[in-house]
Scaffold this motif. Structure first.
Motif, short mmCIF file in Angstrom:
data_model
loop_
_atom_site.label_atom_id
_atom_site.label_comp_id
_atom_site.label_asym_id
_atom_site.label_seq_id
_atom_site.Cartn_x
_atom_site.Cartn_y
_atom_site.Cartn_z
N ASN A 129 0.87 -1.17 0.00
CA ASN A 129 0.00 0.00 0.00
C ASN A 129 0.91 1.22 0.00
O ASN A 129 1.74 1.38 0.90
N ILE A 130 0.75 2.07 -1.00
CA ILE A 130 1.65 3.22 -1.15
C ILE A 130 1.57 4.17 0.04
O ILE A 130 2.49 4.95 0.30
N ASP A 131 0.46 4.12 0.78
CA ASP A 131 0.29 5.01 1.92
C ASP A 131 0.98 4.50 3.18
O ASP A 131 1.07 5.23 4.17
N LEU A 132 1.46 3.26 3.17
CA LEU A 132 2.10 2.70 4.36
C LEU A 132 3.57 3.13 4.42
O LEU A 132 4.27 3.09 3.40
N PRO A 133 4.05 3.53 5.59
CA PRO A 133 5.45 3.96 5.73
C PRO A 133 6.40 2.77 5.84
O PRO A 133 6.90 2.43 6.92
N VAL A 134 6.66 2.11 4.74
CA VAL A 134 7.50 0.91 4.74
C VAL A 134 8.96 1.30 4.98
O VAL A 134 9.51 2.16 4.29
N GLY A 135 9.57 0.66 5.97
CA GLY A 135 10.97 0.93 6.26
C GLY A 135 11.92 -0.06 5.61
O GLY A 135 13.04 0.29 5.22
N TYR A 136 11.45 -1.32 5.48
CA TYR A 136 12.31 -2.38 4.94
C TYR A 136 11.50 -3.30 4.05
O TYR A 136 10.28 -3.44 4.20
N ARG A 137 12.20 -3.95 3.12
CA ARG A 137 11.61 -4.99 2.29
C ARG A 137 12.30 -6.32 2.60
O ARG A 137 13.53 -6.37 2.72
N LEU A 138 11.49 -7.35 2.73
CA LEU A 138 12.02 -8.69 2.98
C LEU A 138 11.86 -9.52 1.72
O LEU A 138 10.75 -9.69 1.21
N ARG A 139 12.97 -10.03 1.22
CA ARG A 139 12.97 -10.85 0.00
C ARG A 139 13.34 -12.28 0.37
O ARG A 139 14.32 -12.52 1.07
N LEU A 140 12.55 -13.24 -0.10
CA LEU A 140 12.77 -14.65 0.19
C LEU A 140 13.00 -15.42 -1.11
O LEU A 140 12.15 -15.40 -2.00
N ASP A 141 14.14 -16.08 -1.19
CA ASP A 141 14.44 -16.98 -2.30
C ASP A 141 14.24 -18.40 -1.77
O ASP A 141 15.05 -18.90 -0.99
N VAL A 142 13.14 -19.03 -2.16
CA VAL A 142 12.76 -20.33 -1.61
C VAL A 142 13.47 -21.44 -2.39
O VAL A 142 13.20 -21.64 -3.58
N ARG A 143 14.35 -22.15 -1.71
CA ARG A 143 15.09 -23.24 -2.34
C ARG A 143 14.35 -24.58 -2.20
O ARG A 143 14.40 -25.42 -3.09
N ASN A 144 13.72 -24.77 -1.05
CA ASN A 144 12.94 -25.99 -0.80
C ASN A 144 11.65 -25.63 -0.09
O ASN A 144 11.65 -24.85 0.85
N PHE A 145 10.57 -26.20 -0.57
CA PHE A 145 9.29 -26.15 0.13
C PHE A 145 8.49 -27.35 -0.36
O PHE A 145 7.55 -27.23 -1.13
N GLU A 146 8.93 -28.53 0.07
CA GLU A 146 8.31 -29.75 -0.42
C GLU A 146 8.51 -30.88 0.59
O GLU A 146 9.41 -30.82 1.43
N ALA A 147 7.64 -31.88 0.49
CA ALA A 147 7.87 -33.13 1.21
C ALA A 147 8.87 -33.94 0.40
O ALA A 147 8.86 -33.91 -0.83
N GLN A 148 9.74 -34.65 1.10
CA GLN A 148 10.77 -35.42 0.42
C GLN A 148 10.69 -36.87 0.86
O GLN A 148 10.37 -37.18 2.00
N THR A 149 10.99 -37.76 -0.07
CA THR A 149 11.02 -39.18 0.23
C THR A 149 12.21 -39.81 -0.46
O THR A 149 12.66 -39.34 -1.51
N ASP A 150 12.73 -40.86 0.14
CA ASP A 150 13.88 -41.57 -0.40
C ASP A 150 13.45 -43.00 -0.67
O ASP A 150 12.95 -43.69 0.23
N ALA A 151 13.65 -43.46 -1.89
CA ALA A 151 13.22 -44.81 -2.26
C ALA A 151 13.93 -45.88 -1.45
O ALA A 151 13.42 -46.99 -1.30
N ASP A 152 15.10 -45.56 -0.91
CA ASP A 152 15.86 -46.55 -0.14
C ASP A 152 15.48 -46.56 1.33
O ASP A 152 16.02 -47.34 2.11
N ARG A 153 14.56 -45.68 1.72
CA ARG A 153 14.16 -45.61 3.12
C ARG A 153 12.66 -45.83 3.24
O ARG A 153 11.91 -45.61 2.31
N ALA A 154 12.23 -46.27 4.41
CA ALA A 154 10.81 -46.58 4.60
C ALA A 154 10.23 -45.78 5.78
O ALA A 154 9.30 -46.22 6.43
N ASP A 155 10.82 -44.62 6.07
CA ASP A 155 10.36 -43.86 7.22
C ASP A 155 9.46 -42.70 6.82
O ASP A 155 9.34 -41.72 7.54
N GLY A 156 8.81 -42.78 5.66
CA GLY A 156 7.80 -41.81 5.29
C GLY A 156 8.35 -40.53 4.69
O GLY A 156 9.46 -40.49 4.17
#
Length: 232
Positions: A129-156
């Protein structure tokens, strides 16, 4: 043993029965993937999930500099309403009967902004909102956001959240700090509800670490600005 298949133009193709059986055998494991199988139009409608932000903490009356949380940057495989499951290094699948309520980038932007705004000593928004006095911007570069599984393991399934956070001064565009944040949480089972609970828990851990780091960085920035004023 062989049999013949008729082509559209009337010719015949010799096909090995053994090859046919092998093709069927390779397809069978997919039917055992449960929630990872695309059930098509005849399948049940997907459940819609969101992320619950961190609860609101007690705050004093002192106003903190406002942080604008930019829409995070994600790969095409992750920036979708589908809930990602990574199998191995290069293969993504998605839960068939569950979806995020909105694209992952927008979902995370809202979640991070609301969670940070609920933490003591921080003020944050995710809608510019242009009317808000923003002091800082937070930028996020997301490398992982997923469930992972390994075929050699059986722990879900284990949910991994990994993002590189960068805090930038709004007026000068100067980078104040940068931090890599990683959090993992194993799902209690491969049911959609348990997988989403693991997503929420891992994201909570990452944003708590983010809030602590931001408090430290902005505190040092405030001290430096006050020292500069004292010298002037």
């Amino acid at each position: 043993m062989t049999h013949f298949m008729r082509c559209f133009n009337g010719c015949f193709i010799r096909r090995s029965v053994r090859s046919s059986l092998l093709s069927v055998a390779l397809a069978l494991p997919l039917s055992g993937c449960g929630g990872l199988v695309d059930l098509g139009q005849n399948g049940p409608p997907p459940s819609i999930f969101t992320l619950e932000p961190l609860p609101r903490a007690d705050k004093d009356d002192q106003r903190a500099p406002l942080i604008f949380v930019e829409e995070p940057q994600l790969s095409g495989a992750l920036d979708t309403t589908r809930i990602a499951v990574r199998r191995g290094a290069n293969r993504f699948e998605y839960l068939a009967v569950a979806r995020w309520e909105e694209r992952t980038s927008r979902l995370l932007q809202r979640y991070v902004a609301r969670s940070l705004d609920n933490r003591a000593g921080l003020e944050a928004v995710g809608d510019f909102n242009i009317d808000l006095p923003v002091g800082y911007r937070l930028r996020l570069d997301v490398r992982n956001f997923e469930a992972q599984t390994d075929a050699d393991r059986a722990d879900g399934l284990t949910v991994r959240v990994n993002w590189v956070a960068m805090i930038i001064e709004a007026t000068s565009s100067k980078i104040i700090g940068q931090r890599n944040l990683v959090a993992d949480r194993q799902a209690a089972s491969d049911s959609p509800s348990d997988v989403i609970a693991a997503y929420n828990a891992a994201t909570d851990m990452a944003v708590k670490d983010l809030a602590i780091w931001l408090g430290e960085v902005l505190g040092r920035q405030d001290d430096a600005q006050n020292a500069a004023l004292d010298r002037s």
